[in-house]
Write a protein that holds these residues in place. Structure first.
Motif, PDB file in Angstrom:
ATOM      1  N   SER A   1       8.151 -11.598   4.068  1.00 12.67           N
ATOM      2  CA  SER A   1       8.075 -12.036   5.467  1.00 12.67           C
ATOM      3  C   SER A   1       6.896 -12.991   5.684  1.00 12.67           C
ATOM      4  O   SER A   1       6.648 -13.418   6.813  1.00 12.67           O
TER       5      SER A   1
ATOM      6  N   LEU B   1       6.022 -16.349   5.570  1.00 18.00           N
ATOM      7  CA  LEU B   1       6.810 -17.572   5.497  1.00 18.00           C
ATOM      8  C   LEU B   1       6.052 -18.786   6.028  1.00 18.00           C
ATOM      9  O   LEU B   1       5.228 -18.658   6.945  1.00 18.00           O
TER      10      LEU B   1
ATOM     11  N   GLY C   1      10.351 -21.784   6.389  1.00 17.22           N
ATOM     12  CA  GLY C   1      11.025 -20.513   6.136  1.00 17.22           C
ATOM     13  C   GLY C   1      10.966 -20.066   4.690  1.00 17.22           C
ATOM     14  O   GLY C   1      11.688 -19.143   4.288  1.00 17.22           O
TER      15      GLY C   1
END
Length: 269
Positions: free
Chosen positions: A147, A149, A153
């Motif tokens: 997670s 990022l 993304g």
């Protein structure tokens, strides 16, 4: 370099505490605790390591929060400046991990753990708590790592998502390198600070052993008397100050905090 001696003393304390805790948790984390083919022992080793891993994030993140204060010692030292910059980047990832696995257990994170690792609730896990714990901690690290990022993304530290069960080596290499860099950096900062600290010299010849003991007992008695009846503080504290100075302690720069601090220490001697 710095005129304020208190900053030297505060930063020295930071280096001592951070070094001690980073070494403590990292030594346990990277140490082979079990050398066995026993599956249960190896599973327990994994779970123990995950707990040490969570707690290792705490002093590492405290170092991240201290980096701005340490930057003054890096001036005119290009090598130390490079280490400072590298730590700042790598410890941002640690901060993210700490928030995900050490500081919060949000509904969002828990839902992702269940989504990313359905084996947490398979039949085998339901009848074997060790297996279920293994799946939970595995999922927790998957969520925490993947997670992190960037604006596109992509996983920010490694450039790609990793499966913690299959690719944990990638993560542990990063962590080991970060720990080693943190230790070297703190040791160098400590070596810069150390010569600038003035230590108090307590004269052994000024007081005999018996006199020192008597004065210490008197200080303890005064501290307890003030604690039991705070209204006596103004009357008794001048004598306390006099005794403290015999031992090379000057409470005045610390004001009220110094008085309270000494009372606590005296009570628990």
């Amino acid at each position: 370099m710095i005129k304020n001696e208190r900053k030297y003393k505060r930063d020295f304390l930071r280096t001592v505490i951070l070094l001690k805790e980073i070494k403590f948790f990292s030594d346990h984390l990277f140490k082979e605790q079990y050398k066995s083919n026993d599956a249960v022992a190896m599973l327990q080793k994994y779970l123990d390591n995950q707990i040490y891993l969570k707690y290792d994030f705490i002093p590492l993140n405290l170092l991240r929060e201290s980096l701005d204060g340490f930057s003054i010692y890096c001036k005119d030292n290009p090598e130390l400046t490079v280490k400072h910059k590298k730590l700042k980047k790598d410890l941002d990832f640690v901060n993210h991990l700490r928030n995900k696995v050490g500081a919060h257990l949000s509904d969002e994170a828990l839902d992702k753990m269940i989504q990313w690792n359905p084996d947490i609730y398979n039949e085998n896990a339901g009848t074997n708590s060790a297996v279920q714990e293994y799946q939970i901690y595995r999922a927790m690290m998957d969520v925490a790592i993947n997670s992190y990022l960037d604006e596109k993304g992509q996983q920010k530290q490694f450039g790609t998502e990793i499966d913690f069960e299959l690719e944990s080596k990638i993560f542990y290499i990063y962590l080991l390198n970060t720990v080693r860099l943190a230790i070297r950096f703190l040791e160098e900062i400590q070596n810069i600070i150390r010569p600038n600290i003035k230590y108090i010299k307590v004269s052994e010849s000024a007081l005999s052993k018996e006199e020192r003991s008597d004065y210490l007992k008197e200080a303890i008695r005064i501290a307890l008397e003030i604690e039991n009846d705070p209204s006596k503080k103004e009357t008794l504290f001048p004598r306390m100050t006099e005794i403290l100075r015999m031992f090379g302690i000057d409470p005045e720069p610390y004001g009220e905090a110094g008085r309270t601090d000494f009372r606590f220490k005296t009570k628990h001697r």
